[in-house]
Scaffold this motif. Sequence first.
Motif, PDB file in Angstrom:
ATOM      1  N   VAL A  76      -3.487  -8.101  16.560  1.00  0.00           N
ATOM      2  CA  VAL A  76      -3.062  -9.410  16.641  1.00  0.00           C
ATOM      3  C   VAL A  76      -1.664  -9.364  15.871  1.00  0.00           C
ATOM      4  O   VAL A  76      -0.719  -9.611  16.278  1.00  0.00           O
ATOM      5  N   ASP A  77      -1.843  -9.049  14.488  1.00  0.00           N
ATOM      6  CA  ASP A  77      -0.615  -9.002  13.619  1.00  0.00           C
ATOM      7  C   ASP A  77      -0.890  -8.384  12.342  1.00  0.00           C
ATOM      8  O   ASP A  77      -2.112  -7.905  11.995  1.00  0.00           O
ATOM      9  N   VAL A  78       0.108  -7.956  11.804  1.00  0.00           N
ATOM     10  CA  VAL A  78      -0.177  -6.969  10.225  1.00  0.00           C
ATOM     11  C   VAL A  78       0.740  -7.829   9.340  1.00  0.00           C
ATOM     12  O   VAL A  78       1.852  -8.088   9.405  1.00  0.00           O
ATOM     13  N   TYR A  79      -0.057  -8.055   8.211  1.00  0.00           N
ATOM     14  CA  TYR A  79       0.452  -8.781   7.167  1.00  0.00           C
ATOM     15  C   TYR A  79       0.638  -8.010   5.868  1.00  0.00           C
ATOM     16  O   TYR A  79      -0.202  -7.269   5.566  1.00  0.00           O
ATOM     17  N   VAL A  80       1.819  -8.394   5.215  1.00  0.00           N
ATOM     18  CA  VAL A  80       1.981  -7.805   3.804  1.00  0.00           C
ATOM     19  C   VAL A  80       2.161  -8.839   2.840  1.00  0.00           C
ATOM     20  O   VAL A  80       2.742  -9.609   3.117  1.00  0.00           O
ATOM     21  N   LYS A  81       1.244  -9.070   1.926  1.00  0.00           N
ATOM     22  CA  LYS A  81       1.356  -9.668   0.705  1.00  0.00           C
ATOM     23  C   LYS A  81       1.051  -9.219  -0.586  1.00  0.00           C
ATOM     24  O   LYS A  81       0.788  -7.832  -0.677  1.00  0.00           O
ATOM     25  N   ASP A  82       1.187  -9.969  -1.632  1.00  0.00           N
ATOM     26  CA  ASP A  82       0.996  -9.735  -2.825  1.00  0.00           C
ATOM     27  C   ASP A  82       2.122  -8.393  -3.451  1.00  0.00           C
ATOM     28  O   ASP A  82       1.481  -7.583  -4.035  1.00  0.00           O
ATOM     29  N   VAL A  83       3.143  -8.687  -2.963  1.00  0.00           N
ATOM     30  CA  VAL A  83       4.413  -7.623  -3.220  1.00  0.00           C
ATOM     31  C   VAL A  83       4.615  -7.781  -4.844  1.00  0.00           C
ATOM     32  O   VAL A  83       5.035  -8.845  -5.211  1.00  0.00           O
ATOM     33  N   CYS A  84       4.323  -6.781  -5.713  1.00  0.00           N
ATOM     34  CA  CYS A  84       4.755  -6.859  -7.205  1.00  0.00           C
ATOM     35  C   CYS A  84       5.447  -5.585  -7.893  1.00  0.00           C
ATOM     36  O   CYS A  84       5.054  -4.527  -7.088  1.00  0.00           O
ATOM     37  N   CYS A  85       5.901  -5.858  -8.797  1.00  0.00           N
ATOM     38  CA  CYS A  85       6.679  -4.825  -9.620  1.00  0.00           C
ATOM     39  C   CYS A  85       5.975  -4.584 -10.548  1.00  0.00           C
ATOM     40  O   CYS A  85       5.613  -5.288 -11.390  1.00  0.00           O
ATOM     41  N   THR A  86       5.277  -3.459 -10.895  1.00  0.00           N
ATOM     42  CA  THR A  86       4.547  -3.271 -11.852  1.00  0.00           C
ATOM     43  C   THR A  86       5.003  -2.317 -13.038  1.00  0.00           C
ATOM     44  O   THR A  86       4.591  -2.222 -14.087  1.00  0.00           O
ATOM     45  N   GLY A  87       6.317  -2.067 -12.991  1.00  0.00           N
ATOM     46  CA  GLY A  87       6.929  -1.341 -14.109  1.00  0.00           C
ATOM     47  C   GLY A  87       8.415  -1.051 -13.638  1.00  0.00           C
ATOM     48  O   GLY A  87       8.795  -0.683 -12.475  1.00  0.00           O
ATOM     49  N   ILE A  88       9.162  -1.014 -14.756  1.00  0.00           N
ATOM     50  CA  ILE A  88      10.705  -0.383 -14.641  1.00  0.00           C
ATOM     51  C   ILE A  88      10.936   0.470 -15.640  1.00  0.00           C
ATOM     52  O   ILE A  88      10.671   0.207 -16.961  1.00  0.00           O
ATOM     53  N   ASP A  89      11.779   1.746 -15.424  1.00  0.00           N
ATOM     54  CA  ASP A  89      11.695   2.570 -16.323  1.00  0.00           C
ATOM     55  C   ASP A  89      13.511   2.911 -16.288  1.00  0.00           C
ATOM     56  O   ASP A  89      14.119   2.932 -15.247  1.00  0.00           O
ATOM     57  N   VAL A  90      14.132   2.926 -17.468  1.00  0.00           N
ATOM     58  CA  VAL A  90      15.613   3.074 -17.577  1.00  0.00           C
ATOM     59  C   VAL A  90      15.706   4.534 -18.128  1.00  0.00           C
ATOM     60  O   VAL A  90      15.320   4.790 -19.015  1.00  0.00           O
TER      61      VAL A  90
END
Length: 319
Positions: A76-90
């Motif tokens: 029927v359909d495919v859903y993407v949810k709760d996209v989040c960034c868990t960390g950033i390294d410089v």
Amino acid sequence: MSDETRASGSTTCTTDTVTTVTGTSTIDSAELICGCPEPGIEKIEVEQVLGAKMAQRVVEFDMIVPSQKPDIEQVVDVYVKDVCCTGIDVIHDKVIIRGKLEVKVMYVADLPNQPVHAFERKDVRFTRDIEIDGAELDMKATADITVEYVDYDFHRHHNNRQVHITIVLKFWARVLTTTVMDVYALGPIDQVGEMLGTPTSDTVSTSTFGTDTVSASQTGGGNIVAVSPENIIVTTIPTTGEFVTTGGVVATAGAATVTGNNVNVRSGPGTNFPVVTKVNKNTAVNLLDQAFGWYRVSLQDGTTGWIASWLLSVGQPTG
């Protein structure tokens, strides 16, 4: 009216004296009595954008129907949810962004009464690195992640329990540097005007053009079937490992109207970027991109640039 009557119930501050209802007392500094500091040079820290760049990542993987669920007749359909960034390294000349998302597949079961079922996968992890010249280990960075495209492949006669998922993610990263500046303060430093800049509450953010859930039907992916299920049974399947590949570009579009007067259109998403041009209230623009609370827009004359989201009314028709 006497001086005592006018001063009753209050304290009047001058540079040398304090006048009260009982008379006048001389002191060395008015700041000791009323907190009025002497004018002078104050040092403040100002954040500046060293660089900001965009990159994309295609996340691909297979989702298998759990053993307790029936076979798939049609997706029927495919859903993407709760996209989040868990960390950033410089690191040197580079920003590394890590994150995770959830995916849900809704399908019509291969049963006589064709009930609608769903199963989902949580904690699908991804990583993307973006090169920004001049970035160093101790610098601060912010990131913004958008779901650009969702697609799927399902071949019933090949495997009626497997769906191949393709998700295109767009990443914006920017590196900030801190500069110490001298300002001449006429009052307490916390009363000095707020420095201009892009309002941010965190060093990590996620944004989309629509709601918190993005589906294949919204982005144009898949072969969507119109179904009105009365009862959806959802099952969660475990996730292991990281699914990452590289991929192409998918554009996002929309429309908006400028709500302010003499609004700056800048070369990047922030007040640190140069002004390309200015637009007036009620100017119609097309939305091309979004990052850090700013929209990249296209004007009717073909000029492109960035406008702060709080100066746009999104969803208005263009002229």
